[in-house]
Structures are given as structure tokens and as C-alpha cells.
Design a protein around this motif. Structure first.
Motif: not given
Length: 704
Positions: A56-60, A123-133, A235-239
Motif C-alpha cells: 500500500s502507499e502508506t506502507s511504502k 501492525a493491523p494496518s498500514s497506518k499502524g506500520l507508519l506510526y510504528g516506523a 497528499v495527506m492520505r498516504p500519511y
């Protein structure tokens, strides 16, 4: 099967920020080479690649950020790849994996299992992966040991910034330049700062932004502007950030050509449904509406004999079938010279508790007046079990010296969130009301009124960045302490040196109490300059409304000073639980920082400190000035140990602050002396100017 996934455009944008001079534009995302060589070598050795198992874009974005951070911190670029689960080799890698670990409470939570051999972020979601990163990067920036397991989840669902930005590029109560939103360029040009803004917010867990002023223009609902807002939302969505729009309640008339905006009128309701459908065609994940209604001249449902619930529920109905919510501000008050603005929001909203749609959240300021430097918690937080209440903090320093005074607001946020409301007995903190755990709210929100502007460093005062950072961290987890956040921010932004970190963190923790001493000691409030809200004007007696004056609040007279809310001037203290009333009812037992919020006392009344009201008040004013001078000396001692540009910037602002602390002290002493008829306490020196002299200083701000 393995392939590179680091997008060229993202890499170029990230490096464009890294190549800039240290002008503060990178905020706390400063991935400079780690000075501790042993630690740097360990990090470089442990993490040679970043592995994605989700495309997903957020995971990228998460993977790109990790690679960018590692390159800056270690000087070596890791390989970024995607891989199937069967291809995984976690040795010497950071692996981003979708899954739900034990202890992760919601979709945005994460688990980090780190060692010198490799790290897994799950994380359960790509957002969780972003916050974890970002959490993992934060631990590297602050040089935590590489061997750890860390599980975290946000306590509040919607953690958002409220921008008071206008279509013409100005920012109401903004002190860091013009708006960051380039409406005249959108949607055709995307300013790279939008991405930096999104990164900064995501790094502290902020997942929403209302992009325009709550004193809203209907223009933002036009098709022309929805195209522009769509570009920002993309622009905001992937973040992980959703966009919200502040709306003008009169829009069905101004845009739709209707004769009314009555929320119960079928044509009005149909107009809002159609407009909501249009918004979702542009922004499928639209966050929802933020509304200021029937407040300070803004239109609202009361114009048609309807209630706040009628208006909010109409918008909630328009959002049915979508994920978005309605955030309805409770900042309302009437112009009543015989009343008490302290009570207005409570009185208007309390009868409506339980009548709002489940999509509606009522947004309440942290205190009952208006973002004063120190306020008692808003009584609504202890009295609304059936209606979700959002916390509204102010990050921009409207009443805190704008961008010239050093005031770290973490302690204010922490104090408010930790205060016991006794709503469900002892231990019912404001934070537990806001996060929904006390009353099982279906939706939870914490909002901060932003001060992000076009200045290179985003916030004007370099330490203004720490307030943005602290808000985000506490919106994610309100059990964190202001002190640990100050230390964390200092390490990420200014220095890794322990001596410098300790000194700067200490200065930060002292800054707000110092400001309160030379401006609003003993619970005085609302004495700032008219309109611009800068500098002292305790003599202000006439304005557009009685509750915009200073004398309305301090009630200084020959018999004493302070606003009695125990029943003599107002019965506002009764809005709180009995346990809270007991805490603030007796001037001999209460925290003196809240004294004049609730008591009008004679000038010669003896306080538990051993001093009279007059002597205690004046002592605090003079101590405040002295403490600013101490802040100056200690900051100056850091010369050569902090980036020169930042050092000189803060040094100059502290010089302004010292001058204006004297202005506040002299103005309040000379004015209140006219009522007390008392001399300064022994040992304090008379000002070398008159009351008319300091009044002339304030008049300068009103010259045309």
C-alpha cells in the motif's frame, strides 16, 4: 521475488529537505549523523535493508521514511525491498509486517520487536506500520538501546490540527507568516512543504486536519475550492491524515440561493446532503465538518429558533452512509454585563446532553473562558456522559506572547488532562473523559489550534515547534508527561549532549510558570490588549461586548480583586462536582494559581503563603521578570553548544520577552495600585515610568 520500491519522487523530496540549512524547517525530523560513533556503528550494522510485506502507499511511505532516517543517522543507505512472507529473511533488516500482535488495541497501533540482529514492526494496518516506523526512528534519534519490545496504540481516535487559515492567505491568530495552503496555486502546483507537514504530523500520530478558519467562508464549499482541497487531501492520505472542512452555517443561502438555512427546513437538509455527496466525489475519505455556530457573530441554528443539536444533527444526517463526523464547537457565549461567560457553554449545551446524533462530537476548549495561560478545566468535561466531548487546545500562542515569548505548553496540556473531574467518582480525569474510556464514547477527538505558517521554521518561535510536538504526543497518549516529551523533543531537535538536553528541558518546564507570573498571577485572566491580544491592558473598560473587556474579569476595586464564582458574583463553581467545588471553594486551602478565578478578596487578605493578596500578587509579578532574566542567562550559556541560527533566534526573542515582561509588570502594578492604595512589598523597586507611559505603549498597537 524481491523488488525495489523506493519511489524516485519521494526520495528527491525528502532529500530536498535534508539539504537545506538548519533554519528549523526540518522540525524534529532531523536525521543528522549520530555523534555517538559506537551507537551509530551498531545501528548501521543492524539494519542494512527495509523489507515491506504490504504494497500500500502508506506502507511504502513508512519504508521510505525508515530508509531516509537510516541514511541520515548512519551515513549509509539501506536497501528497500518488497517480499512475500516466504521470502523473508529478517537478519540485518527492519521488516514491516501486517498482523495483529497481542496488546495492540486498535488498527493504528503497532508492536516493535527490536534487536541488533534485526527488527520487526507489526501492525493491523498500514497506518499502524507508519506510526510504528516513526516510533522506531524516534528511539534511534534519542539513542535508545536497540534491544527492546514496544507495543503502543493511540488512546484517542481523531487527533487533529485546526487551522484558522483564510482563503486570502492570512491566518487568524497565526504568528508564523501566511498560510501554508497556497490556494491560488492549487490544484496545479503542490508545494513540497505539504509533504513535510504531513510527515511531521504522522510522526507524532496526528491523523486529521481541518484546513480553514472556523470563522468560515462558504467559498471552501464551492466546486472550485473542493478541487483544491482534493489536491491537499491526496497528499495527506498516504500519511494517514484525513481532511476536514470548517463550514459556514449560512451556506445554503449564500451558495445555494435558498431563502433560509433553517436546519429543519427540507430544502436546506437536501442542500447539505447534495453538498456532502459532492465533497465525497472529490474526497472519498472526507473526515467531516467542523462548525462554529452562533458564536461571536457567526450564523447558526439559533438564528431560526433551533438548538445546537438541531444544527449538528442535520449535518450528521447528511453524512449518513459515510465515515465522516460532525465536530460542533461549544465556544458560545452571550453579551451579558451581569452574567458570567464562564457558564455560557455549559448552560447552552447541558440541556442537550443525549440529544446529539452518534456522528456528532461537541468540541470544548480546555478552559471555560478562552485559552487563557492557566484556566481551570472546563466544567463541561465533568457533566456530559451521553455526548462525546472533544478537547480543544491552542497550540498557537494567542494569549501567550505570540511568537516572541518562550512558553512550552506541555505542562498546561498535561495539567488539564490529568485533572480529576469526579464525573464517575475519584479518578475520572479529563483525559479519560476525552479518550472515551469513562463514558464509552463511540467517537473520540483531541484538536489543537495550529500555528503552522510560511515561516521557514513553521512556528515563528523555535520553541513553538515543541508545542506542536507535545500536542501530538499527548493526543496519542495523554499519560505521557510534559517533561519526558520536552526531553524527547530536545534530543531530536537541538542536541544529543546530556548537559544541553537537561538544561534545555529544564528551561522548557519553567517557561510557562514564568510567563504566568508576570502576566496572570494568582488566577487573574483576560487582561491582554484589545483585539490583537498582545501585551497588557488591565484598564480596558469599553469594548464591543462587556465580556471583551478586562475589568469584567478582574473586578479590581478598593475592596479587592478577583471574580467571585462561589455565589457572590456568580455561582459558576456549582457547575463542578462537589469534590471539585471543595477543592476551589476555600482560599485558605486551594491552589493559589486558581485563586482569582473563584474569589474576590480584599487587598489585605492574608493568604496561606503568609503574604497579603497585594504583596503576593506584586511579588509574583516581580519574580516573573527576574525569572525571564534567568532564562536569558541560562540560554546564553548554551552558546556554541546549539546550532548558531537557532541560538541567536531564541536569544533575540528572549530579549524582547524580558522587555515585555517589564511592560506587563509595570502596567499591572501601576494600574492596580490605584485601587489598593498600597506600596510595593519591601525590597521591590518602583518602576521608572508612569501609568500613562505604559498606556501609551499599548496605544501604539491601535495606530492606523
Amino acid at each position: 521475488m524481491v523488488r525495489k520500491t523506493l519511489g524516485l519522487l519521494t526520495v528527491l523530496i525528502l532529500w530536498s529537505f535534508a539539504l537545506k540549512a538548519d533554519d528549523g524547517s526540518r522540525l524534529w525530523l532531523k536525521y543528522d549523523l549520530l555523534e555517538n560513533q559506537a551507537y551509530r556503528k551498531s545501528v548501521s550494522k543492524a539494519f542494512k535493508k527495509v523489507i515491506l510485506t504490504d504494497n500500500s502507499e502508506t506502507s511504502k511511505v513508512a519504508a521510505n521514511e525508515l530508509a531516509f532516517a537510516l541514511k541520515g543517522l548512519t551515513g549509509k543507505s539501506p536497501l528497500v525491498v518488497t517480499a512475500l512472507q516466504s521470502d523473508l529473511s529478517t537478519s540485518k533488516a527492519i521488516v514491516l509486517r501486517i498482523g495483529r500482535p497481542d496488546g495492540v488495541e486498535n488498527e493504528e497501533g503497532f508492536e516493535i520487536i527490536s534487536s541488533k540482529k534485526g527488527t520487526t514492526i507489526t501492525a493491523p494496518s498500514s497506518k499502524g506500520l507508519l506510526y510504528g516506523a516513526f516510533a522506531f526512528i524516534r528511539k534511534l534519534q534519542t539513542q535508545n538501546p536497540l534491544e527492546f519490545t514496544f507495543t503502543d496504540s493511540p488512546k484517542v481516535q481523531i487527533r487533529m490540527l485546526n487551522h484558522w487559515d483564510n482563503a486570502n492567505g492570512t491566518v487568524e491568530r497565526g504568528y508564523a507568516g501566511s498560510s501554508i495552503w497556497k490556494w491560488f496555486e492549487l490544484p496545479y502546483r503542490i508545494d513540497p512543504r505539504y509533504i513535510q507537514y504531513a510527515r511531521a504530523n504522522a510522526s507524532v500520530g496526528i491523523n486529521g486536519a481541518s484546513i480553514n478558519n472556523v470563522n468560515a467562508s462558504s467559498r471552501f464549499l464551492t466546486t472550485e475550492y473542493l478541487e483544491k482541497i482534493k489536491a491537499v487531501a491526496d497528499v495527506m492520505r498516504p500519511y494517514g491524515i484525513k481532511v476536514y472542512i470548517s463550514v459556514n452555517f449560512r451556506s445554503p443561502r449564500t451558495l445555494g440561493g435558498l431563502d433560509t438555512s433553517d436546519p429543519l427546513d427540507p430544502e436546506v437538509r437536501a442542500w447539505w446532503k447534495a453538498k456532502t455527496e459532492e465533497i465525497h466525489r472529490f474526497i472519498p475519505d472526507f473526515g467531516g465538518y467542523l462548525v462554529k455556530a452562533n458564536s461571536e457573530g457567526e450564523p447558526g441554528p439559533q438564528d431560526y429558533g433551533r438548538t445546537h443539536a438541531d444544527g449538528a444533527n442535520m449535518l450528521a444526517d447528511a453524512l449518513k452512509g459515510y465515515e465522516g463526523v460532525v465536530i460542533w464547537r461549544a465556544f458560545v457565549y452571550k453579551a451579558d454585563p451581569n452574567g458570567d461567560r464562564f457558564k455560557e457553554a455549559y448552560n447552552q449545551f447541558k440541556p442537550l446532553d443525549g440529544t446529539f446524533d452518534k456522528k456528532v462530537i461537541v468540541q470544548v476548549k480546555n478552559g471555560p473562558i478562552d485559552f487563557m495561560p492557566r484556566e481551570p478545566f472546563h466544567p463541561m468535561f465533568g457533566a456530559f456522559p451521553k455526548t462525546p466531548l472533544a478537547m480543544e487546545f491552542q497550540i498557537t500562542q494567542e494569549y501567550l506572547g505570540h511568537s516572541t515569548h518562550f512558553t512550552y505548553l506541555g505542562p498546561m496540556y498535561e495539567e488539564t488532562l490529568d485533572t480529576d473531574t469526579y464525573a464517575n467518582g475519584p479518578g475520572s480525569t479529563v483525559g479519560e473523559v476525552v479518550d472515551g474510556s469513562l463514558h464509552n464514547y463511540p467517537v473520540t477527538v483531541m484538536a489543537g489550534v495550529a500555528n503552522t505558517g510560511s515561516d521557514a521554521n513553521w512556528t515563528g518561535h523555535p520553541f513553538g515547534q515543541s508545542n506542536w510536538y507535545a500536542f501530538g504526543r499527548l493526543a496519542w497518549d495523554h499519560t505521557l508527561t510534559a517533561e519526558e516529551i520536552a526531553t524527547e523533543w530536545t534530543k531530536m531537535t537541538l542536541s544529543q549532549d546530556d548537559e544541553v538536553v537537561n538544561k534545555v528541558s529544564d528551561l522548557m518546564m519553567r517557561s510557562l510558570p514564568t510567563y504566568v507570573k508576570y502576566t496572570y498571577p494568582l488566577g487573574l485572566h483576560h487582561m491582554m490588549g484589545e483585539g490583537h491580544h498582545y501585551g497588557p491592558q488591565p484598564w480596558l473598560a469599553k469594548s464591543g461586548r462587556p465580556d471583551w473587556t478586562s475589568v469584567y474579569y478582574h473586578r479590581a476595586a478598593e475592596d479587592g480583586i478577583g471574580f467571585d464564582r462561589t455565589g457572590k458574583m456568580s455561582d459558576a463553581l456549582e457547575l463542578y462536582a462537589p469534590e471539585v467545588q471543595k477543592k476551589w471553594n476555600d482560599p485558605q486551602k486551594m491552589d493559589l494559581n486558581y485563586l482569582m478565578w473563584f474569589h474576590h478578596l480584599p487587598w489585605d487578605y492574608k493568604l496561606p503563603s503568609g503574604q497579603t493578596v497585594w504583596n503576593e500578587l506584586m511579588t509574583r509579578y516581580y519574580e516573573g521578570v527576574k525569572e525571564v532574566e534567568e532564562l536569558q542567562k541560562e540560554w546564553n550559556s548554551l552558546g556554541g553548544k546549539i546550532d548558531r541560527e537557532t541560538f541567536e533566534n531564541v536569544k533575540g526573542r528572549l530579549a524582547i520577552q524580558q522587555k515585555e515582561a517589564l511592560w506587563w509588570r509595570d502596567a499591572c502594578y501601576l494600574y492596580f495600585k490605584e485601587f489598593s492604595k498600597l506600596p510595593l512589598p519591601s525590597g521591590l523597586q518602583e518602576p521608572n515610568r508612569t501609568l500613562e507611559d505604559v498606556k501609551d505603549l499599548e496605544k501604539i498597537y491601535h495606530l492606523r
